[in-house]
Design an enzyme around this catalytic site. Structure first.
Site, PDB file in Angstrom:
ATOM      1  N   HIS A 191      -4.042   7.096   6.800  1.00  0.00           N
ATOM      2  CA  HIS A 191      -3.797   5.646   6.809  1.00  0.00           C
ATOM      3  C   HIS A 191      -4.852   4.940   7.668  1.00  0.00           C
ATOM      4  O   HIS A 191      -4.548   4.333   8.694  1.00  0.00           O
ATOM      5  CB  HIS A 191      -2.371   5.358   7.309  1.00  0.00           C
ATOM      6  CG  HIS A 191      -1.883   3.963   7.018  1.00  0.00           C
ATOM      7  ND1 HIS A 191      -2.117   2.909   7.869  1.00  0.00           N
ATOM      8  CD2 HIS A 191      -1.166   3.443   5.990  1.00  0.00           C
ATOM      9  CE1 HIS A 191      -1.550   1.822   7.377  1.00  0.00           C
ATOM     10  NE2 HIS A 191      -0.975   2.111   6.237  1.00  0.00           N
ATOM     11  N   ASP A 246       0.807  -1.230   0.000  1.00  0.00           N
ATOM     12  CA  ASP A 246       0.000   0.000   0.000  1.00  0.00           C
ATOM     13  C   ASP A 246       0.837   1.276   0.000  1.00  0.00           C
ATOM     14  O   ASP A 246       0.296   2.374  -0.041  1.00  0.00           O
ATOM     15  CB  ASP A 246      -0.997  -0.005   1.172  1.00  0.00           C
ATOM     16  CG  ASP A 246      -0.346  -0.247   2.524  1.00  0.00           C
ATOM     17  OD1 ASP A 246       0.605  -1.035   2.597  1.00  0.00           O
ATOM     18  OD2 ASP A 246      -0.801   0.355   3.525  1.00  0.00           O
ATOM     19  N   HIS A 247       2.165   1.133   0.013  1.00  0.00           N
ATOM     20  CA  HIS A 247       3.025   2.325   0.028  1.00  0.00           C
ATOM     21  C   HIS A 247       3.943   2.413  -1.190  1.00  0.00           C
ATOM     22  O   HIS A 247       4.631   3.406  -1.377  1.00  0.00           O
ATOM     23  CB  HIS A 247       3.887   2.332   1.303  1.00  0.00           C
ATOM     24  CG  HIS A 247       3.067   2.405   2.546  1.00  0.00           C
ATOM     25  ND1 HIS A 247       2.931   3.551   3.302  1.00  0.00           N
ATOM     26  CD2 HIS A 247       2.283   1.473   3.156  1.00  0.00           C
ATOM     27  CE1 HIS A 247       2.123   3.325   4.315  1.00  0.00           C
ATOM     28  NE2 HIS A 247       1.723   2.066   4.252  1.00  0.00           N
TER      29      HIS A 247
HETATM   30 ZN   LIG Z   1       0.393   0.739   5.353  1.00  0.00          ZN
HETATM   31 ZN   LIG Z   2       2.973  -1.316   6.606  1.00  0.00          ZN
END
Ligand SMILES: [Zn+2]
Ligand SMILES: [Zn+2]
Length: 313
Positions: A265, A64-65
């Protein structure tokens, strides 16, 4: 400085939220912090030009990054980028980029300078400095803090006129901290101006469990962007998964004495982040929960939150 949220969801994108990515605009450039999947579409919606990005900082190697990075690099190449790009991240990121280059025909039109993340200064140019601090997460991960230097000194026109310095380029030189010679006489910047104001700084937690040492790293940031994966009710889960709750984010903001806390987040279970924002506000009132395309402007001593990038000129 302008901060644009391009993704505020943890782990998986939702209809309203993309995975993590933050785009910071300074006077002379743009910097990207994390690159979640779907980043390019977000950049287009926000009408931000990827070519302007001078450096990319990746907190850690979770999908997700980082999944938005390969496509972004290819687009930069298709746009015939020539200016080198700095990428800061862990050794695993370097291996990932190397693998991409070997397995795909990337043929980048620009050089990539890779900097391995470590505690301390990881990037610096005339305008900004970025420092990193290791966080506690399930894989090697870093929080980043960006400082934007104010280059112009506080200038007193009346003092300059009194010394017979004509309005124009000489004023500019002095304001930028250079001495000048006028009719054989040396005039220093101190004679007509005060030092520039202190740099503006923004801290970004990346993924992390709450721990005290991180507080020092965030100390007196203008803005702290801190992960709030869970609400306080799920604190055990947060501790177990090495993430933080909204309450822990607020505690970090309170103890580090920042001006504004921005939560981001969020776990996909929170369709509405009001609850998280309210929990944090009980401890640190000046809190806002980020949304995709929200923008924060920092001008002089004024910090404003604008709901939509379209209104953030
Ligand atoms: Zn994350
Ligand atoms: Zn993470």
């Amino acid at each position: 400085m302008k901060i644009v949220f391009l993704g505020t969801s943890a782990a998986v994108p939702t209809k309203e939220r993309n995975t993590t990515s933050i785009y910071i605009v300074t006077t002379n450039g743009a910097y990207l912090f994390d690159a979640g999947e779907g980043l390019q579409k977000q950049l287009q919606i926000a009408r931000l030009n990827p070519i302007k990005i001078k450096a990319v900082f990746i907190s850690h190697m979770h999908f997700d990054h980082v999944l938005g990075l390969p496509g972004l690099l290819m687009t930069m190449a298709l746009m015939n980028r020539k200016e080198p790009l700095t990428i800061v991240g862990t050794r695993k990121l370097f291996q990932f980029l190397k693998m991409l280059n070997e397995k795909f025909y990337m043929d980048l039109t620009f050089g990539v300078e890779f900097v391995e993340a470590h505690q301390g200064s990881v990037y610096e140019n005339k305008e900004i400095k970025v420092v990193a601090f290791p966080t506690i997460h399930s894989t090697e991960s870093y929080a980043y803090r960006i400082y934007e230097y104010k280059l112009k000194r506080k200038f007193y026109p009346e003092k300059a006129l009194k010394l017979g310095i004509p309005r124009g380029p000489l004023w500019n030189k002095l304001q930028l901290g250079n001495s000048i010679i006028l009719n054989g006489r040396k005039i220093t910047p101190e004679m007509v101006s005060d030092p520039p104001p202190p740099p503006v700084s923004v801290s970004i937690s990346g993924d992390t469990a709450y721990f005290d040492e991180l507080i020092d790293f965030f100390k007196e940031s203008d803005v702290l962007i801190y992960e709030s994966t869970f609400s306080k009710e799920l604190e055990n889960k947060a501790n177990e998964m090495l993430h933080s709750t909204s309450e822990q984010a607020a505690l970090a903001a309170l103890k580090s004495g920042v001006k504004l806390l921005v939560l981001y987040h969020f776990s996909e279970r929170y369709k509405n982040t009001k609850l998280l924002e309210e929990e944090a506000k009980k401890i640190f009132p000046n809190t806002v929960a980020a949304k995709d395309f929200m923008c924060i402007k920092i001008e002089d001593n004024d910090i404003s939150t604008i709901d939509n990038i379209e209104k953030c000129e």
